[in-house]
Design an enzyme around this catalytic site. Structure first.
Site, PDB file in Angstrom:
ATOM      1  N   HIS A 171       0.780  -1.421  -0.034  1.00 39.36           N
ATOM      2  CA  HIS A 171       0.130   0.099  -0.023  1.00 39.36           C
ATOM      3  C   HIS A 171       0.909   1.312   0.096  1.00 39.36           C
ATOM      4  O   HIS A 171       2.002   1.220  -0.224  1.00 39.36           O
ATOM      5  CB  HIS A 171      -1.038  -0.001   1.282  1.00 39.36           C
ATOM      6  N   ALA A 172       0.382   2.406   0.141  1.00 41.82           N
ATOM      7  CA  ALA A 172       1.052   3.574   0.039  1.00 41.82           C
ATOM      8  C   ALA A 172       2.386   3.846   0.761  1.00 41.82           C
ATOM      9  O   ALA A 172       3.314   4.223   0.216  1.00 41.82           O
ATOM     10  CB  ALA A 172       0.162   4.992   0.312  1.00 41.82           C
TER      11      ALA A 172
END
Length: 96
Positions: A25-26
């Protein structure tokens, strides 16, 4: 880990399995891109769904890599081996 790095005509290749809970994820994608930018080598992430420039957080995020994804890091350039070893160590540090 060194044994898994293979030399090809396109450069060095290192197959891995992404063991990050929740996938890439980010935050870990941003850190991965930041780590990749430390190296002069051209570094790519390849999966069965496509490939991305490892130095671009947006490219890495576009792969939407879930946990347990099989991927291959490829690198070419003067510090390709160090780049693969460094990124593999970073991804390994994210394991649960």
């Amino acid at each position: 880990m060194h044994e898994a790095i293979a030399e090809t005509a396109e450069g060095l290749r290192l197959p891995l399995v992404l063991r990050v809970r929740g996938g890439l994820h980010a935050r870990p994608a941003a850190k991965l891109a930041q780590e990749a930018q430390r190296f002069a080598a051209d570094i790519r992430i390849e999966t069965e769904n496509g490939q991305a420039d490892a130095k671009s957080m947006l490219d890495v995020l576009s792969l939407a890599l879930p946990q347990d994804t099989e991927l291959t890091l490829t690198a070419s350039g003067p510090d390709a081996r160090a780049a693969l070893e460094g990124l593999a160590a970073y991804l390994d540090s994210l394991r649960d």
